[in-house]
Every structure is written in structure tokens, then in C-alpha cells.
Design a protein around this motif. Structure first.
Motif, short mmCIF file in Angstrom:
data_model
loop_
_atom_site.label_atom_id
_atom_site.label_comp_id
_atom_site.label_asym_id
_atom_site.label_seq_id
_atom_site.Cartn_x
_atom_site.Cartn_y
_atom_site.Cartn_z
N PHE A 1 0.85 -1.19 0.00
CA PHE A 1 0.00 0.00 0.00
C PHE A 1 0.88 1.24 0.00
O PHE A 1 2.05 1.19 0.36
CB PHE A 1 -0.87 0.06 1.26
CG PHE A 1 -2.11 -0.76 1.20
CD1 PHE A 1 -3.34 -0.17 1.01
CD2 PHE A 1 -2.06 -2.14 1.36
CE1 PHE A 1 -4.50 -0.92 0.96
CE2 PHE A 1 -3.21 -2.90 1.32
CZ PHE A 1 -4.43 -2.29 1.12
N ARG A 2 0.30 2.33 -0.37
CA ARG A 2 0.94 3.63 -0.22
C ARG A 2 -0.16 4.63 0.08
O ARG A 2 -1.34 4.35 -0.12
CB ARG A 2 1.72 4.03 -1.46
CG ARG A 2 0.87 4.13 -2.71
CD ARG A 2 1.72 4.54 -3.91
NE ARG A 2 0.99 4.45 -5.14
CZ ARG A 2 0.01 5.27 -5.52
NH1 ARG A 2 -0.35 6.26 -4.75
NH2 ARG A 2 -0.61 5.11 -6.67
N GLU A 3 0.22 5.78 0.56
CA GLU A 3 -0.77 6.80 0.84
C GLU A 3 -1.42 7.27 -0.45
O GLU A 3 -0.78 7.32 -1.50
CB GLU A 3 -0.14 7.97 1.58
CG GLU A 3 0.29 7.60 2.99
CD GLU A 3 0.69 8.80 3.80
OE1 GLU A 3 -0.20 9.62 4.11
OE2 GLU A 3 1.88 8.91 4.11
N PHE A 4 -2.70 7.61 -0.38
CA PHE A 4 -3.45 8.14 -1.51
C PHE A 4 -2.84 9.48 -1.88
O PHE A 4 -2.71 10.36 -1.04
CB PHE A 4 -4.92 8.28 -1.10
CG PHE A 4 -5.88 8.43 -2.25
CD1 PHE A 4 -6.19 7.35 -3.05
CD2 PHE A 4 -6.48 9.64 -2.50
CE1 PHE A 4 -7.09 7.47 -4.09
CE2 PHE A 4 -7.39 9.78 -3.54
CZ PHE A 4 -7.69 8.68 -4.35
N SER A 5 -2.46 9.64 -3.15
CA SER A 5 -1.78 10.86 -3.57
C SER A 5 -2.71 11.77 -4.38
O SER A 5 -3.81 11.37 -4.77
CB SER A 5 -0.57 10.50 -4.45
OG SER A 5 -1.01 9.97 -5.69
N ARG A 6 -2.23 12.95 -4.65
CA ARG A 6 -2.98 13.90 -5.49
C ARG A 6 -3.18 13.29 -6.87
O ARG A 6 -4.24 13.43 -7.47
CB ARG A 6 -2.22 15.23 -5.56
CG ARG A 6 -2.83 16.24 -6.47
CD ARG A 6 -4.17 16.69 -5.96
NE ARG A 6 -4.76 17.59 -6.94
CZ ARG A 6 -5.92 18.16 -6.80
NH1 ARG A 6 -6.63 17.94 -5.72
NH2 ARG A 6 -6.39 18.94 -7.73
N TRP B 1 -13.22 0.61 -9.13
CA TRP B 1 -12.03 1.37 -9.50
C TRP B 1 -10.93 1.16 -8.47
O TRP B 1 -9.77 0.94 -8.81
CB TRP B 1 -12.37 2.86 -9.60
CG TRP B 1 -11.21 3.67 -10.11
CD1 TRP B 1 -10.92 3.96 -11.40
CD2 TRP B 1 -10.18 4.28 -9.32
NE1 TRP B 1 -9.78 4.71 -11.48
CE2 TRP B 1 -9.30 4.92 -10.20
CE3 TRP B 1 -9.91 4.34 -7.96
CZ2 TRP B 1 -8.17 5.61 -9.78
CZ3 TRP B 1 -8.79 5.02 -7.54
CH2 TRP B 1 -7.94 5.66 -8.44
N GLN B 2 -11.30 1.18 -7.20
CA GLN B 2 -10.30 0.95 -6.15
C GLN B 2 -9.66 -0.41 -6.31
O GLN B 2 -8.45 -0.55 -6.21
CB GLN B 2 -10.95 1.02 -4.76
CG GLN B 2 -11.29 2.39 -4.29
CD GLN B 2 -11.94 2.34 -2.91
OE1 GLN B 2 -12.44 1.30 -2.48
NE2 GLN B 2 -11.94 3.46 -2.24
N GLY B 3 -10.49 -1.42 -6.53
CA GLY B 3 -9.97 -2.77 -6.68
C GLY B 3 -9.01 -2.90 -7.84
O GLY B 3 -8.02 -3.62 -7.78
N GLU B 4 -9.30 -2.19 -8.90
CA GLU B 4 -8.47 -2.25 -10.09
C GLU B 4 -7.20 -1.41 -9.95
O GLU B 4 -6.14 -1.78 -10.45
CB GLU B 4 -9.28 -1.75 -11.28
CG GLU B 4 -8.65 -1.97 -12.61
CD GLU B 4 -9.59 -1.56 -13.73
OE1 GLU B 4 -9.12 -0.84 -14.61
OE2 GLU B 4 -10.78 -1.94 -13.69
N HIS B 5 -7.28 -0.27 -9.26
CA HIS B 5 -6.18 0.67 -9.24
C HIS B 5 -5.46 0.82 -7.91
O HIS B 5 -4.32 1.28 -7.89
CB HIS B 5 -6.67 2.06 -9.66
CG HIS B 5 -7.17 2.09 -11.07
ND1 HIS B 5 -6.35 2.09 -12.15
CD2 HIS B 5 -8.43 2.08 -11.56
CE1 HIS B 5 -7.06 2.10 -13.26
NE2 HIS B 5 -8.34 2.09 -12.92
N LEU B 6 -6.09 0.49 -6.80
CA LEU B 6 -5.50 0.82 -5.50
C LEU B 6 -5.26 -0.35 -4.57
O LEU B 6 -4.33 -0.33 -3.81
CB LEU B 6 -6.40 1.82 -4.75
CG LEU B 6 -6.61 3.18 -5.40
CD1 LEU B 6 -7.58 4.00 -4.58
CD2 LEU B 6 -5.30 3.91 -5.54
N VAL B 7 -6.12 -1.35 -4.57
CA VAL B 7 -6.06 -2.38 -3.53
C VAL B 7 -5.22 -3.56 -3.98
O VAL B 7 -5.60 -4.29 -4.88
CB VAL B 7 -7.48 -2.86 -3.15
CG1 VAL B 7 -7.42 -3.91 -2.07
CG2 VAL B 7 -8.33 -1.69 -2.71
#
Length: 149
Positions: free
Chosen positions: A97-102, A133-139
């Protein structure tokens, strides 16, 4: 976070495994206990506890037994400041994980404004689309193989 845990669930969810031991190995006392708890809590909840009262007492006792630190040392763990920020960064890194960025915010906004947010489309009601979208791009995948936390 639930406070009651069966022995089987406690062992399955709160046991340090593999690289966890390398990560706690250079820590002592309250920082060793606190870090171990942050690591396991994050895998279970996909977030960090806001305060020590969120941690199940039975999990604190079990973790303390594993890392060979008195459970009372948890009261000495600092819940603000550089140490916990560093620990959180280490935990995020452990799980990919990483912090959510701009930049992430801009990408999500563009996705919502585009096909994902079009009238009548999956994102029209802002229900499942942002999660998709989160599942595809963030998680990233959960390292235990149980699926995302």
C-alpha cells in the motif's frame, strides 16, 4: 474491530508469520509490541487503529506472548509522532500500500467523470463503481490469500 476472538481465529489472524518476524526483529519493548499489533490489525482491517482501546485485549496478550514483551508495555507505545508514522509506513510497504496521492485523486476524478460515471452506467449511482475502481487501481492482493482486507 471485534473484541471477542475464538482461539482458532486469534491464531489465524494475529500470529506473526514469515517476514513479520524480520520486521519486528529490530524493535524492542513497547515499539516491538505496538508494531506487531499495527501489522496484524492493518491486515485484518485495512486501516490503522486510532487508539489502543481498539485493539482486542486478547490480541494484545497473544501478541505480547509472541514477541516476548509484557502486555503492559503497550501503554508506553506512542500513538502520535515520528515512531508511529515510521511504523505505519513500514506496514503499508509490507502490504504493498501507499498513501493516496494527489495523482490518485486526479485519476479517480477523471474515472468518475468519464465512462465510470456516465448516466446509466455502472458508476451512475456512485455505488459499486468507485469500489471497482479501487480494486483495479488501488487495492493490492492480501498476502494471506484470503482476499483483500
Amino acid at each position: 474491530m471485534r473484541q471477542e476472538w475464538s482461539t482458532e481465529d486469534l491464531i489465524g489472524s494475529w500470529t506473526l508469520v514469515g517476514d513479520d518476524w524480520r520486521r519486528v526483529g529490530n524493535k524492542t519493548g513497547a515499539t516491538r509490541l505496538g508494531f506487531g499489533l499495527l501489522l496484524r490489525f492493518f491486515e485484518i482491517e485495512a486501516r490503522f487503529p486510532d487508539r489502543p482501546e481498539e485493539l482486542p485485549a486478547v490480541a494484545v496478550a497473544y501478541m505480547a506472548e509472541q514477541v516476548k514483551v509484557d502486555p503492559g508495555f503497550l501503554s508506553e507505545y506512542r500513538w502520535s509522532g515520528r515512531t508511529i508514522e515510521y511504523h505505519r509506513a513500514q506496514v503499508r510497504d509490507a502490504f504493498g500500500f501507499r498513501e493516496f496521492s494527489r495523482s490518485d485523486e486526479d485519476k479517480l476524478a477523471a474515472w468518475l467523470a468519464g465512462a465510470g460515471g456516465s448516466a446509466g452506467g455502472e458508476g451512475a449511482d456512485r455505488g459499486p463503481a468507485p469500489r471497482a475502481w479501487q480494486g483495479e487501481h488501488l487495492v493490492p492482493p492480501c498476502r494471506s490469500g484470503r482476499g483483500p482486507p
